[in-house]
Scaffold this active site. Sequence first.
Site, short mmCIF file in Angstrom:
data_model
loop_
_atom_site.label_atom_id
_atom_site.label_comp_id
_atom_site.label_asym_id
_atom_site.label_seq_id
_atom_site.Cartn_x
_atom_site.Cartn_y
_atom_site.Cartn_z
N GLU A 146 0.83 -1.21 0.00
CA GLU A 146 0.00 0.00 0.00
C GLU A 146 0.87 1.27 0.00
O GLU A 146 0.65 2.20 0.77
CB GLU A 146 -0.95 0.01 1.20
CG GLU A 146 -1.99 -1.10 1.15
CD GLU A 146 -2.97 -1.06 2.32
OE1 GLU A 146 -2.72 -0.28 3.28
OE2 GLU A 146 -3.97 -1.78 2.29
N GLU A 306 -5.82 -8.23 -0.48
CA GLU A 306 -6.45 -8.11 0.84
C GLU A 306 -7.91 -7.73 0.66
O GLU A 306 -8.24 -6.84 -0.13
CB GLU A 306 -5.79 -7.02 1.70
CG GLU A 306 -4.40 -7.31 2.16
CD GLU A 306 -3.87 -6.21 3.08
OE1 GLU A 306 -4.69 -5.47 3.68
OE2 GLU A 306 -2.64 -6.09 3.19
#
Length: 665
Positions: A146, A306
């Site tokens: 991320e 995710e």
Amino acid sequence: MSFKKILYGTAYYYEYLPYDRLDEDIKMMLAAKINVVRIGESTWSTYEPEDGKFDFSKLDKVLDAMHKAGINVIVGTPTYAIPSWLARKYPEVMVQVSGHRKAYGARQIFDISNPIFLKYADRIIRKMISHVANHPAVIGYQVDNETKHYGTSSSNVQQGFVQFMKHRFNGDLDALNQEFGLDYWSNRINAWEDFPSMDGTINGSLQAEFEQYRRDLVNQYLKWQVELVNEYKLSNQFVTHNFDFEWRGYSYGIQPDVDHFKASEPLDYAGVDIYHPSRKHLTGAEISFAGDEMRTLKNDNYLVLETQAQAFKQQVPYPGQLRQLAFSHIASGANMVEYWHWHSIHNSAETYWKGILSHDFRPNPVYNEVSQTGAELDRLSPHLVNLKSTAEVAFLVSNQSLTAMKNFPFSDKHNYNDVFRSLYDEFYKLNIHTDISDEHHINLSKYKLVVVPLLYSISDQFLEKLNEYVKNGGHVIYTFKSGFTDEHVKVRTVPQPGIISEACGIHYELFVDPDGCELVPEDKTISKESDLGLKDWMELLIPDTAQIIAKYDDPNWKDYAAITKNKFGQGSTIYIGCYPSQGVLRQLIKNYVDELGIQRTEETFPIIIKQAKNELGKQITFYFNYSSQKLTIQDIKAGTELIKDRQVSGQINIDPWGVLVVEGQ
């Protein structure tokens, strides 16, 4: 690259376990038909406990055990959370924001451009990837996690920005000052060594340029990691990254700090982390918009690295939702669905961001539903892997416009992503399939309709391309504030909306806040029974060649248009000069796409329908019920409903939070 099967799995952190239960975890994974885990991205300090001392024994133990069980592994480079010894020895690696250096503790608080950090990151990546590359369990790698620029404004970032601007303007300070209006408040720069820190700038155009520079730091950083991994990876292994989005407790809109379109270029697969509201708040829109963007980035299937299992107390799913959502990801083009994470953590920051297993590690309703879904995906994988779909509609989004409108907001309540989602969600609820691209990557000729929210900052050249697209038979929906400034956020000196006035057939000189003003429909496009109230913004449009769809009800503004439609060449445009209700947007979109002959279904939300072609050459249609009531779908074409292996046609019931997967005959 194509996958041989749907990957279904979870992030797994052996290093976090309070006791060794690797064998038991694998036994439970196999029972749930989990066939992939992601490991390693969070534990640099475990693998390098001291400067230059490496210990991959825990990594090896997990790899060996997973391989023995036949479970694939994605290994993450562990660079998004640095070890404490690195911060102690070199405090300058910590990110500096607005003149203040952050203290060690949280993740993602280092300067991704700091040369000392990069030196040590290079070493751990090389040591780790060379160590695991030949392990037969490893199918791919996730670079970092991320990644964003974390607001860095350290001295090396400031210096880099000055060099970036010097190169962009060929050393011409007069041109720089003119382009960014730096004579204002004596901000003029008369020598490059006088270029001030961006921490204090009051110039929104220059700030937007700095944001673009920092987004490019992310591009460079991820490309650098990909190139490192590529030196060691095998030909049958892939590299991905898990992009995320604007965060409002869940994935909401375009990520302000990362240009996904540019940053994804060196990856083999686009990867994504998608979180969403749950229970009665679940609509599936977050899965859909994120999937539409990820699928468009590489024009290929993507990986969900995710998504939530239990997550927080407000996100624990109703029975059936986890199963429904797994199929929703696949319907949007995912080849992998991976939960964050396997087991709930017993201390530290994410103790109550729960995984598939709760803190007691026992089977529970979430685990049982994961197991049911895993068994179904395992059986249906040949029908669902590598699905391909096409769209007649594209959203054109803009990181530059998003950033510019942070500096020049149209509202103190709403932002760029609110306008984007207000439009996107209506297309989604009407079951109109879309792609999402940006001005640098979109192929306009592929689409019948392009939807352009708040294209505030954009070059003359691209606006001319949009005009040409319409002239040649394309169609565009513009919102307010589009075309207002150039790519350096400099307001154009012609009547707004500038270059696109030609295709839109309107211009305006004034904009105001609504102050209670409502719309007055001028034709049957908008029903008078709709919510006709307005939010935040009104442009007082003067039609040149455009047809008026709606005006304003304030008698002082009665001569101005609010929403218009214009024919231009062989195409047409709708210009929305205000921020209307969802009901008004729904009617505008529905009527326009029907007029253009764009494919949609009669069913609308909470029934969501997605279609794609599978590798067997057959059409797969997914039907989702995003509600707590049993509903009836009126017109299912004849085919095989794959989950229950039954023939269906015509009318059929769908359970609350249910899913049907029909393969056409």
